[in-house]
Design a protein around this motif. Structure first.
Motif, short mmCIF file in Angstrom:
data_model
loop_
_atom_site.label_atom_id
_atom_site.label_comp_id
_atom_site.label_asym_id
_atom_site.label_seq_id
_atom_site.Cartn_x
_atom_site.Cartn_y
_atom_site.Cartn_z
N GLY A 189 0.80 -1.21 0.00
CA GLY A 189 0.00 0.00 0.00
C GLY A 189 0.84 1.26 0.00
N ALA A 190 0.18 2.39 -0.25
CA ALA A 190 0.85 3.69 -0.28
C ALA A 190 -0.16 4.75 0.15
N TRP A 191 0.36 5.85 0.71
CA TRP A 191 -0.49 6.92 1.20
C TRP A 191 0.11 8.25 0.79
N TRP A 192 -0.75 9.19 0.39
CA TRP A 192 -0.31 10.48 -0.10
C TRP A 192 -0.07 11.45 1.06
N THR A 193 0.98 12.26 0.95
CA THR A 193 1.26 13.36 1.85
C THR A 193 1.51 14.60 1.00
N GLU A 194 0.81 15.69 1.29
CA GLU A 194 0.94 16.90 0.48
C GLU A 194 2.03 17.82 1.01
N SER A 195 2.62 18.60 0.08
CA SER A 195 3.75 19.45 0.42
C SER A 195 3.75 20.68 -0.47
N GLY A 196 4.34 21.75 0.05
CA GLY A 196 4.60 22.92 -0.77
C GLY A 196 3.40 23.83 -0.99
N PRO A 197 3.59 24.86 -1.84
CA PRO A 197 2.54 25.84 -2.10
C PRO A 197 1.48 25.30 -3.06
N GLN A 198 0.38 26.01 -3.15
CA GLN A 198 -0.65 25.67 -4.13
C GLN A 198 -0.15 26.12 -5.50
N LEU A 199 -0.20 25.22 -6.48
CA LEU A 199 0.37 25.46 -7.80
C LEU A 199 -0.72 25.77 -8.82
N PRO A 200 -0.37 26.44 -9.92
CA PRO A 200 -1.35 26.69 -10.98
C PRO A 200 -1.88 25.38 -11.56
N ALA A 201 -3.03 25.46 -12.20
CA ALA A 201 -3.71 24.26 -12.71
C ALA A 201 -2.89 23.53 -13.76
N ASP A 202 -2.01 24.25 -14.48
CA ASP A 202 -1.23 23.60 -15.54
C ASP A 202 0.10 23.04 -15.03
N ALA A 203 0.36 23.12 -13.74
CA ALA A 203 1.66 22.72 -13.21
C ALA A 203 1.90 21.22 -13.36
N GLU A 204 3.13 20.86 -13.74
CA GLU A 204 3.56 19.47 -13.80
C GLU A 204 4.68 19.26 -12.78
N VAL A 205 4.82 18.01 -12.35
CA VAL A 205 5.77 17.67 -11.29
C VAL A 205 6.79 16.68 -11.83
N ALA A 206 8.03 16.77 -11.35
CA ALA A 206 9.09 15.84 -11.74
C ALA A 206 9.91 15.47 -10.52
N LEU A 207 10.57 14.30 -10.60
CA LEU A 207 11.42 13.80 -9.53
C LEU A 207 12.76 13.35 -10.10
N ALA A 208 13.82 13.54 -9.34
CA ALA A 208 15.14 13.05 -9.72
C ALA A 208 15.98 12.91 -8.46
N LEU A 209 17.12 12.24 -8.61
CA LEU A 209 18.10 12.15 -7.54
C LEU A 209 19.26 13.07 -7.87
N ASP A 210 19.68 13.90 -6.92
CA ASP A 210 20.78 14.82 -7.19
C ASP A 210 22.12 14.13 -7.04
N GLU A 211 23.20 14.89 -7.12
CA GLU A 211 24.54 14.31 -7.09
C GLU A 211 24.79 13.50 -5.81
N ALA A 212 24.16 13.92 -4.71
CA ALA A 212 24.34 13.22 -3.44
C ALA A 212 23.34 12.09 -3.25
N GLY A 213 22.50 11.83 -4.27
CA GLY A 213 21.50 10.79 -4.17
C GLY A 213 20.24 11.22 -3.44
N ARG A 214 20.10 12.52 -3.15
CA ARG A 214 18.92 13.02 -2.47
C ARG A 214 17.77 13.19 -3.45
N VAL A 215 16.56 12.82 -3.02
CA VAL A 215 15.38 13.07 -3.84
C VAL A 215 15.19 14.57 -4.00
#
Length: 338
Positions: free
Chosen positions: A281-307
């Motif tokens: 299973g998985a559960w959602w947790t919200e974060s950050g400011p309210q974004l415009p309706a057209d906003a898209e989200v992306a994920l990556a790992l940086d040089e230190a391996g941090r999300v």
């Protein structure tokens, strides 16, 4: 945008690719951890249709594909390569049209094999799937019709950790899956499975050394996972209607798949579970400011391996980023506009 648009280059710097009218812009960190340079136009002054598709190889090079207008009522695909975030991407080169000529037939998908060869997939005018790949010694092979019928929505392609390229696409009431039997060989339509997938919600990810997983939202609004050889299984209700971002990462020593999506509230929602263990299973947790309706989200790992999470709004040309804190769990530092 089709594919990951927040990417880590071979020098460790993060780079984002952003739609901008009839062009694509890129921005890169001036050094690992920021600050960020001003936006730069990709590929010269050539005009593009809206939308760009991206894929990255194990060498860290980013491949971009888009449609451009060629004549009245006609378009062709073009390709560019970006070798390092601080360098200028190459000029757009023509790839032609899967049907020799005509207008846009669908959003392309890009995946890069272990030898650094880009593979471009796109629906053709007959409703099937076509593919064109780079040759090992330069240039491009011919367009190949991979068959299929009544395909709709956006195709997704992914390079598995064994070096093979795989492609997924939806059709009414089913999902279709193509793969190479060996790296560098022809593609075969391997499997179909019954699924009521919303056409433009597909996201593929390599989730182990042997397998890739397709994530999609079904008609009930449930985020599902499918690995060929089995049946789709539900994971969690989708946080919102927008595109899904996913990355494989370590959380407290566990191999996890992390999702991010713009939630119905307008904020970014995150959910994680042990990779390929959907029953956990998985559960959602919200974060950050309210974004415009057209906003898209992306994920990556940086040089230190941090999300690292990013959100961008084409309408406002704004970009927000947040990095995981150096503490147990998945807590993020405050979101920043860059």
């Amino acid at each position: 945008m089709n594919g990951d648009w927040l990417l880590r280059g071979p020098d460790g710097r993060l780079c984002v690719y952003l739609p901008s009218g009839d062009a694509v812009q890129c921005r890169a960190e001036l050094g690992p951890g920021g600050p960020w340079e001003a936006p730069r136009r990709v590929g010269g002054e050539q005009r593009l249709h809206p939308g760009v598709s991206l894929g990255q190889g194990v060498d860290g090079y980013t491949h971009l594909v888009a449609w451009r207008p060629t004549a009245r009522g006609e378009s062709g695909l073009v390709h560019s390569t970006h070798f390092r975030p601080r360098l200028a991407p190459l000029d757009w080169e023509p790839l032609g049209h899967p049907d020799q000529k005509g207008d846009r037939t669908g959003t392309p998908a890009v995946a890069v094999d272990a030898q650094g060869r880009a593979h471009v997939f796109v629906r053709n005018a007959g409703g099937g799937l076509s593919m064109r790949a780079q040759k090992q010694k330069g240039g491009w092979g011919p367009w190949r019709d991979l068959k299929g019928r009544a395909l709709h929505g956006t195709c997704v392609a992914v390079a598995g950790r064994d070096g093979r390229i795989e492609a997924y696409v939806a059709a009414p009431g089913e999902l279709l899956y193509w793969r190479q039997e060996q790296p560098g060989t022809k593609f075969t339509l391997v499997e179909k499975v019954a699924a009521a997938a919303r056409p433009d919600t597909l996201r593929a990810l390599d989730t182990s050394a042997e397998r890739t997983t397709l994530f999609f939202t079904d008609d009930s609004g449930t985020l599902c996972a499918w690995r060929p050889g089995g049946d789709p299984v539900p994971v969690v209700a989708a946080a919102g209607p927008g595109p899904l971002a996913a990355v494989r990462c370590a959380i407290d020593g566990h191999d996890c798949t992390l999702f991010a999506q713009r939630a119905a509230s307008g904020r970014v929602a995150f959910a994680a579970y042990p990779s390929e263990e959907e029953t956990a299973g998985a559960w959602w947790t919200e974060s950050g400011p309210q974004l415009p309706a057209d906003a898209e989200v992306a994920l990556a790992l940086d040089e230190a391996g941090r999300v690292t999470a990013a959100a961008q709004s084409p309408a406002t040309a704004r970009l927000w980023l947040a990095r995981r804190k150096e503490e147990p769990g998945l807590a993020l530092a405050a979101w920043q506009s860059v």
